[in-house]
Scaffold this motif. Sequence first.
Motif, mmCIF file in Angstrom:
data_model
loop_
_atom_site.group_PDB
_atom_site.id
_atom_site.type_symbol
_atom_site.label_atom_id
_atom_site.label_comp_id
_atom_site.label_asym_id
_atom_site.label_seq_id
_atom_site.Cartn_x
_atom_site.Cartn_y
_atom_site.Cartn_z
ATOM 1 N N UNK A 160 0.778 -1.232 0.000
ATOM 2 C CA UNK A 160 0.000 0.000 0.000
ATOM 3 C C UNK A 160 0.804 1.274 0.000
ATOM 4 N N UNK A 161 2.103 1.184 0.154
ATOM 5 C CA UNK A 161 2.970 2.360 0.112
ATOM 6 C C UNK A 161 4.234 1.983 -0.648
ATOM 7 N N UNK A 162 4.844 2.954 -1.275
ATOM 8 C CA UNK A 162 6.037 2.665 -2.069
ATOM 9 C C UNK A 162 6.959 3.877 -2.105
ATOM 10 N N UNK A 163 8.267 3.600 -2.108
ATOM 11 C CA UNK A 163 9.287 4.625 -2.335
ATOM 12 C C UNK A 163 10.139 4.145 -3.499
ATOM 13 N N UNK A 164 10.345 5.012 -4.485
ATOM 14 C CA UNK A 164 10.954 4.557 -5.738
ATOM 15 C C UNK A 164 11.826 5.631 -6.359
ATOM 16 N N UNK A 165 12.876 5.181 -7.046
ATOM 17 C CA UNK A 165 13.680 6.098 -7.842
ATOM 18 C C UNK A 165 12.834 6.592 -9.004
ATOM 19 N N UNK A 166 12.614 7.888 -9.057
ATOM 20 C CA UNK A 166 11.742 8.458 -10.083
ATOM 21 C C UNK A 166 12.525 8.923 -11.299
ATOM 22 N N UNK A 167 13.597 9.712 -11.064
ATOM 23 C CA UNK A 167 14.428 10.250 -12.138
ATOM 24 C C UNK A 167 15.891 10.138 -11.744
ATOM 25 N N UNK A 168 16.776 10.016 -12.707
ATOM 26 C CA UNK A 168 18.200 9.930 -12.406
ATOM 27 C C UNK A 168 18.994 10.895 -13.277
ATOM 28 N N UNK A 169 20.121 11.325 -12.753
ATOM 29 C CA UNK A 169 21.052 12.184 -13.484
ATOM 30 C C UNK A 169 20.406 13.494 -13.938
ATOM 31 N N UNK A 170 19.601 14.079 -13.057
ATOM 32 C CA UNK A 170 18.921 15.337 -13.363
ATOM 33 C C UNK A 170 19.859 16.508 -13.063
ATOM 34 N N UNK A 171 19.923 17.440 -13.958
ATOM 35 C CA UNK A 171 20.806 18.605 -13.783
ATOM 36 C C UNK A 171 20.115 19.683 -12.952
ATOM 37 N N UNK A 172 20.838 20.201 -11.958
ATOM 38 C CA UNK A 172 20.328 21.286 -11.105
ATOM 39 C C UNK A 172 20.737 22.621 -11.723
ATOM 40 N N UNK A 173 19.754 23.495 -11.936
ATOM 41 C CA UNK A 173 20.021 24.800 -12.541
ATOM 42 C C UNK A 173 20.212 25.902 -11.509
ATOM 43 N N UNK A 174 19.482 25.819 -10.393
ATOM 44 C CA UNK A 174 19.568 26.874 -9.377
ATOM 45 C C UNK A 174 19.119 26.335 -8.030
ATOM 46 N N UNK A 175 19.576 26.994 -6.976
ATOM 47 C CA UNK A 175 19.254 26.603 -5.602
ATOM 48 C C UNK A 175 19.252 27.869 -4.749
ATOM 49 N N UNK A 176 18.112 28.203 -4.158
ATOM 50 C CA UNK A 176 18.059 29.386 -3.293
ATOM 51 C C UNK A 176 16.993 29.202 -2.212
ATOM 52 N N UNK A 177 17.123 29.919 -1.103
ATOM 53 C CA UNK A 177 16.127 29.804 -0.032
ATOM 54 C C UNK A 177 14.776 30.341 -0.477
ATOM 55 N N UNK A 178 13.715 29.665 -0.116
ATOM 56 C CA UNK A 178 12.365 30.131 -0.456
ATOM 57 C C UNK A 178 12.022 31.361 0.370
ATOM 58 N N UNK A 179 11.477 32.373 -0.270
ATOM 59 C CA UNK A 179 11.025 33.563 0.431
ATOM 60 C C UNK A 179 12.107 34.540 0.792
ATOM 61 N N UNK A 189 24.270 28.921 4.116
ATOM 62 C CA UNK A 189 23.737 28.490 5.395
ATOM 63 C C UNK A 189 23.173 27.079 5.292
ATOM 64 N N UNK A 190 24.048 26.058 5.140
ATOM 65 C CA UNK A 190 23.569 24.698 4.967
ATOM 66 C C UNK A 190 22.813 24.161 6.160
ATOM 67 N N UNK A 191 22.902 24.815 7.313
ATOM 68 C CA UNK A 191 22.201 24.325 8.499
ATOM 69 C C UNK A 191 20.859 25.025 8.704
ATOM 70 N N UNK A 192 20.430 25.854 7.727
ATOM 71 C CA UNK A 192 19.179 26.570 7.875
ATOM 72 C C UNK A 192 17.988 25.628 7.908
ATOM 73 N N UNK A 193 16.845 26.138 8.357
ATOM 74 C CA UNK A 193 15.663 25.287 8.499
ATOM 75 C C UNK A 193 14.563 25.664 7.519
ATOM 76 N N UNK A 194 14.703 26.772 6.783
ATOM 77 C CA UNK A 194 13.672 27.180 5.848
ATOM 78 C C UNK A 194 13.685 26.335 4.587
ATOM 79 N N UNK A 195 12.574 26.401 3.846
ATOM 80 C CA UNK A 195 12.496 25.652 2.591
ATOM 81 C C UNK A 195 13.460 26.228 1.565
ATOM 82 N N UNK A 196 13.826 25.392 0.607
ATOM 83 C CA UNK A 196 14.683 25.832 -0.490
ATOM 84 C C UNK A 196 13.932 25.634 -1.802
ATOM 85 N N UNK A 197 14.314 26.419 -2.792
ATOM 86 C CA UNK A 197 13.761 26.298 -4.135
ATOM 87 C C UNK A 197 14.823 25.701 -5.040
ATOM 88 N N UNK A 198 14.540 24.534 -5.587
ATOM 89 C CA UNK A 198 15.454 23.873 -6.495
ATOM 90 C C UNK A 198 14.869 23.925 -7.905
#
Length: 244
Positions: A160-179, A189-198
Amino acid sequence: MKKRSTTVTAVGVVVALLGMLLVFIYTGRIKARAGAGLGPSASAFVATSDIPVGTSWEAMADMIAKQEIPGGLRPSTAVSKSGQVAGKTSIQAISKGEVLTTTQFSAATSGSIDIPKGHNAVTINLAPPQGVGRYIQPGARANVFASFKTIPGSTNPAEGAVTKLLLTNVRVLANQPAGEGDEKSATATPSGTGEILLTLALTPDQAEKLIFAKENGSLWLGLMRPGDAPAAPSTGRTFRTALI
C-alpha cells in the motif's frame, strides 16, 4: 657583589632573547610547512561584497578583487581571467569572501538560467533534508526519489505504500532559499531550516512525473557523485520489501 648581580642579569636577558629567537624560528617553520601543505598560491577573483543572482560580470567591477589564493583552497574552476566569464551572468547569489568560479556563471538566454535544449526549467520547494541540506550546487547532478503512502486501488497492506527512484542524473540549474529573494546565497547556510527552491532541467516527460509525484506524494533528492553513471531503474520499496 653588584658586578655579579649585573652579570647574572645580563645572562638572563641573553637566555630570554635566545628563547624568543628559537620560538620565532620554530613558528616560522610551522607556518612554512602549513603553507607548503596547501600548495603554491595562484590568483583568483574573490567577492568583496555580497553579489545577487542575475548580476552580470561587467557589473561586478566594484564587488570583486583579484587575490592570491593558496593552491589547496583554490577551486579548480576559480575565475582568474575576465575572459572566462565575460558577458555572462551569475546564476546564484555569491557571498562576500567567496572565490568566484565559472560554475556560478552562465550565458543564459532565458532570464539568468541556462536551460539545455529540449528541456524545461521546473522549480520545486523542499525542506532542507529532502533537498540535501542545500549542498546541491547549480550544475550538479541529482537522483529524484518519490514516496507514496497509499496507492489507489491497492488492497494489500504490504503493497500500500512505495518509495521509488523516479528520475536519475537530473541537472540542477539553481538553488536558493524560499522567500528570501536573491539577497542570500543558498549555500551559505547549509544548516538553515527554511524551505529551499530547487530548479531542475527536465524534459516534458520528466516534468510530468516530477509534478505528479510532488502533488500526490513526497520527493527526496540524492546528490550524485561527480562522474558516477546514472542509476539503474528500480522497482522501489514497499512494506514487504523494505528490509529485504
